[in-house]
Design a protein around this motif. Sequence first.
Motif, PDB file in Angstrom:
ATOM      1  N   GLY A  66       0.796  -1.210   0.000  1.00 29.72           N
ATOM      2  CA  GLY A  66       0.000   0.000   0.000  1.00 29.72           C
ATOM      3  C   GLY A  66       0.833   1.266   0.000  1.00 29.72           C
ATOM      4  N   LEU A  67       1.549   1.505   1.097  1.00 32.40           N
ATOM      5  CA  LEU A  67       2.350   2.730   1.198  1.00 32.40           C
ATOM      6  C   LEU A  67       3.436   2.802   0.136  1.00 32.40           C
ATOM      7  N   MET A  68       4.021   1.651  -0.217  1.00 36.31           N
ATOM      8  CA  MET A  68       5.087   1.661  -1.222  1.00 36.31           C
ATOM      9  C   MET A  68       4.581   2.038  -2.605  1.00 36.31           C
ATOM     10  N   ALA A  69       3.255   1.963  -2.819  1.00 37.01           N
ATOM     11  CA  ALA A  69       2.682   2.427  -4.087  1.00 37.01           C
ATOM     12  C   ALA A  69       2.920   3.924  -4.243  1.00 37.01           C
ATOM     13  N   LEU A  70       2.928   4.663  -3.115  1.00 39.89           N
ATOM     14  CA  LEU A  70       3.224   6.093  -3.170  1.00 39.89           C
ATOM     15  C   LEU A  70       4.688   6.339  -3.528  1.00 39.89           C
ATOM     16  N   GLU A 179      -4.924 -12.611 -12.790  1.00 43.07           N
ATOM     17  CA  GLU A 179      -6.384 -12.560 -12.923  1.00 43.07           C
ATOM     18  C   GLU A 179      -6.695 -11.521 -13.999  1.00 43.07           C
ATOM     19  N   SER A 180      -6.988 -11.981 -15.197  1.00 37.41           N
ATOM     20  CA  SER A 180      -7.107 -11.092 -16.356  1.00 37.41           C
ATOM     21  C   SER A 180      -8.238 -10.080 -16.223  1.00 37.41           C
ATOM     22  N   TYR A 185      -9.749  -4.273 -15.913  1.00 42.73           N
ATOM     23  CA  TYR A 185     -10.356  -3.124 -15.231  1.00 42.73           C
ATOM     24  C   TYR A 185      -9.306  -2.037 -14.999  1.00 42.73           C
ATOM     25  N   ALA A 186      -8.123  -2.459 -14.519  1.00 39.90           N
ATOM     26  CA  ALA A 186      -7.045  -1.507 -14.228  1.00 39.90           C
ATOM     27  C   ALA A 186      -6.577  -0.805 -15.496  1.00 39.90           C
ATOM     28  N   TRP A 215      -4.949   0.765  -8.153  1.00 42.68           N
ATOM     29  CA  TRP A 215      -4.183  -0.001  -7.156  1.00 42.68           C
ATOM     30  C   TRP A 215      -4.969  -1.238  -6.728  1.00 42.68           C
ATOM     31  N   TYR A 216      -6.258  -1.061  -6.426  1.00 41.60           N
ATOM     32  CA  TYR A 216      -7.097  -2.172  -5.962  1.00 41.60           C
ATOM     33  C   TYR A 216      -7.171  -3.278  -7.017  1.00 41.60           C
ATOM     34  N   PHE A 217      -7.432  -2.893  -8.259  1.00 43.33           N
ATOM     35  CA  PHE A 217      -7.575  -3.888  -9.323  1.00 43.33           C
ATOM     36  C   PHE A 217      -6.247  -4.598  -9.625  1.00 43.33           C
ATOM     37  N   ILE A 218      -5.164  -3.837  -9.643  1.00 43.05           N
ATOM     38  CA  ILE A 218      -3.862  -4.462  -9.920  1.00 43.05           C
ATOM     39  C   ILE A 218      -3.469  -5.394  -8.783  1.00 43.05           C
ATOM     40  N   HIS A 219      -3.754  -4.982  -7.548  1.00 41.12           N
ATOM     41  CA  HIS A 219      -3.452  -5.843  -6.394  1.00 41.12           C
ATOM     42  C   HIS A 219      -4.155  -7.189  -6.518  1.00 41.12           C
ATOM     43  N   HIS A 220      -5.393  -7.162  -6.972  1.00 39.36           N
ATOM     44  CA  HIS A 220      -6.152  -8.406  -7.104  1.00 39.36           C
ATOM     45  C   HIS A 220      -5.881  -9.134  -8.420  1.00 39.36           C
ATOM     46  N   SER A 221      -5.158  -8.488  -9.328  1.00 36.33           N
ATOM     47  CA  SER A 221      -4.846  -9.141 -10.613  1.00 36.33           C
ATOM     48  C   SER A 221      -3.678 -10.125 -10.482  1.00 36.33           C
ATOM     49  N   GLY A 222      -2.862  -9.943  -9.433  1.00 32.69           N
ATOM     50  CA  GLY A 222      -1.691 -10.805  -9.259  1.00 32.69           C
ATOM     51  C   GLY A 222      -0.389 -10.089  -9.548  1.00 32.69           C
ATOM     52  N   ILE A 223      -0.454  -8.982 -10.315  1.00 35.92           N
ATOM     53  CA  ILE A 223       0.732  -8.144 -10.532  1.00 35.92           C
ATOM     54  C   ILE A 223       0.929  -7.314  -9.269  1.00 35.92           C
ATOM     55  N   HIS A 224       2.190  -7.047  -8.911  1.00 37.04           N
ATOM     56  CA  HIS A 224       2.407  -6.326  -7.656  1.00 37.04           C
ATOM     57  C   HIS A 224       1.761  -4.948  -7.712  1.00 37.04           C
TER      58      HIS A 224
END
Length: 390
Positions: A66-70, A179-180, A185-186, A215-224
């Motif tokens: 989360g924070l490292m996304a910033l 998760e394509s 979505y992202a 961020w939410y969609f990419i997190h759930h896609s499997g990509i960091h």
Amino acid sequence: MRKQIKQFFEADSASGITLLVFLVISLIIANSPLGPHFESLLAQQIGIETQQIHLKYSVLLWINDGLMALFFLMVGIEIKQELAHGQLSSAKKASLPFFAALGGMVVPAGFYALFNTGTETGHGWGIPMATDIAFAIGILSLLGKRVPIALKVFLTALAIVDDLGAILVIAIFYTTQLESSYLLYALGLFALLMFMNRMGVKSIWFYLIPGLFIWYFIHHSGIHATIAGVLTAFAIPIKGRKQGHSPIQTVEHAISTPVNFVIMPLFALANTNIRFESGMIDGLVSPLGLGIIAGLFIGKPLGITLLSWISVKLGLSELPKGTKWTQVLAIGLMGGIGFTMSIFIALLSFSDISHQTEAKFAILVASALSGIIGYFILKNMGRKHIAEKE
């Protein structure tokens, strides 16, 4: 007192010094009776969990994902600005940092593979490819006028290209399960942001709020998930009104202090907590330890210097004015300060805690060796340069 504090936070070396302080604090906590309590705190689950929303994770994951996304948002901003009007804005300007960074990624990865191919730690080849900008620039800044400004610019551009390479490596090679649908979505949101950019939308909130959803969609896609920070940065307009800061400068000014003095120190505090044990030195001569140390301490300066020399000899690049090859070698050593980014990739590389700890310790040793020796080479050359002027 207030003036001194302000001067410290405005100094180029401040973020590197702060990181070093929190690194030491983390090691002290890990090797004290507080260690187990601190680990329990990091494992504490916080967030929201419903049938539709899945946002309940450990404190450690919130820091790292989360924070490292910033942090990666700021890295993305720096890359975009360098591509637009900085040291990467033309082929001629970008050629030397590009070749230097390429050598500083490929050669260290090769050194790591030399020791780890065919072993259970072979997947960690990306660890020695990374450079910690904050530490490297911070140490270089301590030398003041002993180092030519052109050399500092070269290290900054090199580190930014290096970060771009690390981002691509994380996105492509450290994705476990894709998760394509979430990824689409992202990407759809990212395309919308780019369209708003083209249409001249300047409000930063029209980019930052959708960035949270990316961020939410990419997190759930499997990509960091931290890649979301880079995508959001690339969508923010670099041109603004005639007066005042552009949107991208506004965001940079808003997040630079929290990133440098809160997020990065928190990352260091949470991820450098290594408990020293009797057998840890043996880990430095294991394939994993040797691969990391050889990659960062030998591969980085060798790759950066060799590819820079080849590009200059072929006439593709030219050395910064007043720069000597010994200084380029020393800058290569500074590039061997992996710390934050290397630890970040190590955590993605291994699920085994013992491998993570072994990798962290090797990264600390290699980064310390690289930074100390690089510093003293440049300091010695700086003295000679000043003596020659006098």
